[in-house]
Write an enzyme that holds these catalytic residues in place. Structure first.
Site, PDB file in Angstrom:
ATOM      1  N   SER A 177     -23.914 -10.000 -25.770  1.00 14.26           N
ATOM      2  CA  SER A 177     -23.182  -9.175 -26.733  1.00 14.26           C
ATOM      3  C   SER A 177     -22.318 -10.039 -27.644  1.00 14.26           C
ATOM      4  O   SER A 177     -21.834  -9.571 -28.657  1.00 14.26           O
ATOM      5  CB  SER A 177     -22.279  -8.208 -25.981  1.00 14.26           C
ATOM      6  N   GLY A 178     -22.100 -11.284 -27.236  1.00 17.68           N
ATOM      7  CA  GLY A 178     -21.197 -12.126 -28.005  1.00 17.68           C
ATOM      8  C   GLY A 178     -19.805 -12.143 -27.399  1.00 17.68           C
ATOM      9  O   GLY A 178     -18.952 -12.910 -27.796  1.00 17.68           O
ATOM     10  N   GLY A 179     -19.565 -11.282 -26.405  1.00 16.58           N
ATOM     11  CA  GLY A 179     -18.282 -11.288 -25.713  1.00 16.58           C
ATOM     12  C   GLY A 179     -18.235 -12.449 -24.723  1.00 16.58           C
ATOM     13  O   GLY A 179     -19.260 -13.096 -24.472  1.00 16.58           O
ATOM     14  N   VAL A 180     -17.054 -12.687 -24.155  1.00 11.19           N
ATOM     15  CA  VAL A 180     -16.880 -13.834 -23.259  1.00 11.19           C
ATOM     16  C   VAL A 180     -17.824 -13.745 -22.059  1.00 11.19           C
ATOM     17  O   VAL A 180     -18.519 -14.710 -21.727  1.00 11.19           O
ATOM     18  CB  VAL A 180     -15.431 -13.900 -22.715  1.00 11.19           C
ATOM     19  N   ASP A 181     -17.857 -12.568 -21.422  1.00 10.42           N
ATOM     20  CA  ASP A 181     -18.581 -12.476 -20.150  1.00 10.42           C
ATOM     21  C   ASP A 181     -20.071 -12.744 -20.312  1.00 10.42           C
ATOM     22  O   ASP A 181     -20.638 -13.580 -19.612  1.00 10.42           O
ATOM     23  CB  ASP A 181     -18.355 -11.101 -19.502  1.00 10.42           C
ATOM     24  N   SER A 182     -20.710 -12.028 -21.237  1.00  9.25           N
ATOM     25  CA  SER A 182     -22.162 -12.238 -21.367  1.00  9.25           C
ATOM     26  C   SER A 182     -22.458 -13.640 -21.898  1.00  9.25           C
ATOM     27  O   SER A 182     -23.481 -14.235 -21.556  1.00  9.25           O
ATOM     28  CB  SER A 182     -22.808 -11.150 -22.225  1.00  9.25           C
ATOM     29  N   SER A 183     -21.572 -14.187 -22.711  1.00  9.73           N
ATOM     30  CA  SER A 183     -21.805 -15.537 -23.225  1.00  9.73           C
ATOM     31  C   SER A 183     -21.727 -16.571 -22.106  1.00  9.73           C
ATOM     32  O   SER A 183     -22.516 -17.511 -22.058  1.00  9.73           O
ATOM     33  CB  SER A 183     -20.788 -15.893 -24.310  1.00  9.73           C
ATOM     34  N   LYS A 218     -11.251 -12.679 -14.886  1.00  7.32           N
ATOM     35  CA  LYS A 218     -11.479 -13.027 -16.298  1.00  7.32           C
ATOM     36  C   LYS A 218     -11.015 -14.449 -16.649  1.00  7.32           C
ATOM     37  O   LYS A 218     -11.717 -15.184 -17.338  1.00  7.32           O
ATOM     38  CB  LYS A 218     -10.726 -12.017 -17.170  1.00  7.32           C
ATOM     39  N   GLU A 275       4.059 -11.195  -6.201  1.00  2.00           N
ATOM     40  CA  GLU A 275       2.924 -11.378  -7.107  1.00  2.00           C
ATOM     41  C   GLU A 275       3.195 -10.904  -8.530  1.00  2.00           C
ATOM     42  O   GLU A 275       2.451 -11.249  -9.449  1.00  2.00           O
ATOM     43  CB  GLU A 275       1.680 -10.671  -6.540  1.00  2.00           C
ATOM     44  N   HIS A 285       7.743  -7.708  -3.983  1.00  2.58           N
ATOM     45  CA  HIS A 285       6.420  -8.124  -4.479  1.00  2.58           C
ATOM     46  C   HIS A 285       6.487  -9.483  -5.185  1.00  2.58           C
ATOM     47  O   HIS A 285       6.846  -9.541  -6.362  1.00  2.58           O
ATOM     48  CB  HIS A 285       5.862  -7.056  -5.427  1.00  2.58           C
ATOM     49  N   CYS A 341       5.363  -6.067   1.444  1.00  2.00           N
ATOM     50  CA  CYS A 341       5.720  -4.644   1.403  1.00  2.00           C
ATOM     51  C   CYS A 341       5.090  -3.901   2.589  1.00  2.00           C
ATOM     52  O   CYS A 341       5.439  -4.188   3.733  1.00  2.00           O
ATOM     53  CB  CYS A 341       5.329  -4.068   0.041  1.00  2.00           C
ATOM     54  N   TYR A 342       4.135  -3.013   2.344  1.00  2.58           N
ATOM     55  CA  TYR A 342       3.491  -2.314   3.477  1.00  2.58           C
ATOM     56  C   TYR A 342       2.899  -3.330   4.453  1.00  2.58           C
ATOM     57  O   TYR A 342       2.905  -3.120   5.666  1.00  2.58           O
ATOM     58  CB  TYR A 342       2.394  -1.380   2.958  1.00  2.58           C
ATOM     59  N   GLY A 383       0.834  -1.199   0.000  1.00  2.00           N
ATOM     60  CA  GLY A 383       0.000   0.000   0.000  1.00  2.00           C
ATOM     61  C   GLY A 383       0.861   1.238   0.000  1.00  2.00           C
ATOM     62  O   GLY A 383       2.063   1.167   0.297  1.00  2.00           O
TER      63      GLY A 383
END
Ligand code: XMP
Length: 531
Positions: free
Chosen positions: A241-247, A387, A189, A187, A100-101, A73
């Site tokens: 919409s045809g995108g990954v998320d809505s599909s 995602k 990550e 870090h 870190c923080y 942070g």
């Protein structure tokens, strides 16, 4: 959404019941990398949830955590008002890793002194590992780590042991002798710490004793039950919409409630070539749902006549979309719910998940207002997923690879890729060029190696020569980027011979184009889209 509920309580209540007892909460002190930490833990097969730093040990106990991570942070622990973990944190008796923080605040809680470092350390530095057991097991004696700090632990009380150092940071990794606390100043990550994933794995499995139980198939089963409970016998509308998320949302709902689902696909006239057919093919016949295509292209294109300003384009498209959607929803009178593909980063960034301390910068441009205007209750089955987890869910649900791995496509579609006015002839040129570009990217096995690839039609004409005559035609810009999160991006180093073929094919096959340029700008300072 109500703001009365304590955000940490809400975030805890959303943790899937199947992972209680096998979860690693991450206390977010405002690190820019906090989502990366959560993703790394989940990638290892252990569920992680981001919580605000004010979370109490009573709240944490509800999760029966196997371990806790304190993020980095921007604050200094000695500053007034700096966020601090619950001072009773170690009473939980579970391992804590401070990054870190997070290391500084954990160490401070256990009696160490944190001060400004003599020199700020930023970037990749050599890390010398002196104790390669437990947390640092398997790390070479000398490796690289990513630093980004101004403060550091200056003196270590006798009940701590140093595990690693750098030339300017004597306590780059430490452990407490009696309490289950580990701290790293760097870090783990980020990919710039090459052994960072090993370190996190060591913490998760060796130190915390987690089992990799976070499985998509189980999550799908839990979510299906939850959706059925939420929805009852009511109808749900899903804007596809045809995108990954809505599909993926549509596929999950199809499995959960089948015939109670109506999917609406709005053709706004700004889609890529074959887009509508592609989405229809993926859904009709494969899923037992009510699938409706609304062709509103005329209305959208009418609105856009004579418009050249990008934000005006977006605004007009956004409000027309709401209009069209509202109108189609009216024909489904028994619908009570609207399904949306909200993802975990959206939840975190909009500050709804927990009392986050990071600046709330909403970076994407989607037009809000749909549920509010329509008076629906929301179904958001992806709101706890990243995602890559959504893609995994899509694959488990049986969506085709082509759908699961799709590059993102902006809501305003080709309107923001035709610089200047949108006309049917401009749309046709761009569609043809974009189709060729994507064909070449796919056939050269570059689709999965890139994050987003598209063509842009520039509002200039260039001189060329064809046969004996001079031409005066338009220019296509090719944009291909690689990115982890779409907030920063680098241009993809596509092979020259592929670029050559793309250029030759576009110039030869698309009438009205005599020049192709390759966009070699990174984001920032450029953006991914041109408008
Ligand atoms: P930029 O151009 O801001 O894009 O670097 C970042 C990501 O967002 C997408 N994008 C949009 N998506 N509506 C959307 O739904 C928009 O107006 C919009 N503008 C950009 C872009 O394609 C990239 O993936």
């Amino acid at each position: 959404m109500s703001t009365d509920i304590n955000p940490n309580d809400r975030a805890i209540a959303e943790v899937p019941p199947s992972v209680i007892g096998e979860v690693i909460p991450i206390l977010d002190f405002g690190s820019q990398y906090v989502q990366l930490i959560a993703r790394r833990v989940r990638d290892a097969g252990v569920y992680s949830v981001l919580l605000g730093p004010t979370v109490t040990i009573e709240q944490l106990k509800k999760l029966k955590p196997k371990g806790i991570i304190l993020s980095g942070g921007p604050s200094s622990v000695y500053e007034k008002g700096a966020p601090k973990p619950d001072p009773r944190l170690f009473e939980l008796g579970v391992p804590v890793l401070g990054i870190c923080y997070g290391m500084q605040s954990g160490c401070e809680l256990l009696g160490a002194k944190v001060e400004p470092a003599h020199s700020r350390e930023y970037g990749g530095v050599d890390l010398h590992v002196t104790d390669a057991s437990n947390l640092l097991a398997g790390l070479p004696a000398k490796t690289t780590c990513w630093m980004s700090h101004g403060d550091q632990v200056q003196s270590l009380p006798a009940d701590f042991e140093p595990l690693a150092h750098t030339s300017t940071c004597p306590y780059a990794a430490v452990k407490h002798k009696t309490k289950p606390f580990y701290g790293v100043q760097f870090h783990p990550e980020v990919t710039h710490t090459p052994h960072g994933t090993d370190l996190l794995s060591n913490f998760i499995f060796k130190v915390c004793g987690c089992h990799a139980t976070w499985k998509m198939a189980d999550f799908i089963e839990t979510e299906i039950k939850r959706i059925r409970q939420q929805v009852g016998d009511k109808r749900v509308i899903c804007g596809l919409s045809g995108g990954v998320d809505s599909s993926v949302v549509a596929a999950l709902l199809a499995k959960a409630i089948g015939k109670q689902l109506t999917c609406i696909f709005v053709d706004n006239g700004l889609l890529r070539k074959g887009e509508r057919e592609f989405v229809e093919r993926a859904f009709v016949g494969h899923f037992d749902i009510d699938f409706r295509v609304v062709d509103a292209s005329e209305a959208f294109l009418n609105d856009l006549k004579g418009i050249t300003d990008p934000q005006t384009k977006r605004k007009l498209i956004g409000s027309r979309f709401i209009e069209v959607f509202k109108e189609s929803a009216k024909s489904i009178p028994d619908a009570h719910f609207l399904a949306q593909g909200t993802l975990y980063p959206d939840v975190i960034e909009s500050g709804h998940g927990y009392a986050g301390t990071a600046a709330n910068i909403k970076l994407h441009h989607n037009v809000g207002g749909l549920p509010e205007q329509l008076g629906f209750k929301l179904v958001e089955p992806l709101r706890n997923l990243f995602k890559d987890e959504v893609r995994k869910m899509g694959a488990v649900l049986g969506l085709p690879d082509q759908m699961v791995w799709r590059h993102p496509f902006p809501g305003p579609g080709l309107a923001v890729r035709i610089l200047g006015e949108i006309t049917p002839s401009q749309l046709s040129i761009l569609r043809d060029a974009d189709e060729i570009l994507l064909e070449e990217i796919v056939s050269n096995q570059l689709y999965r190696k890139t994050s987003q690839v598209f063509a842009v039609l520039l509002p200039v004409k260039a001189v060329g020569v064809m046969g004996d005559g001079r031409t005066h035609e338009q220019v296509i810009a090719v944009r291909a980027v690689e990115t982890q999160d779409f907030m920063t991006a680098d241009w993809a180093r596509l092979p020259y011979d592929v670029l050559a073929r793309i250029s030759t094919r576009i110039i030869n096959e698309v009438r009205g184009v005599n020049r192709v340029c390759y966009d070699i700008s990174s984001k920032p300072p450029a953006t991914i889209e041109w408008e």
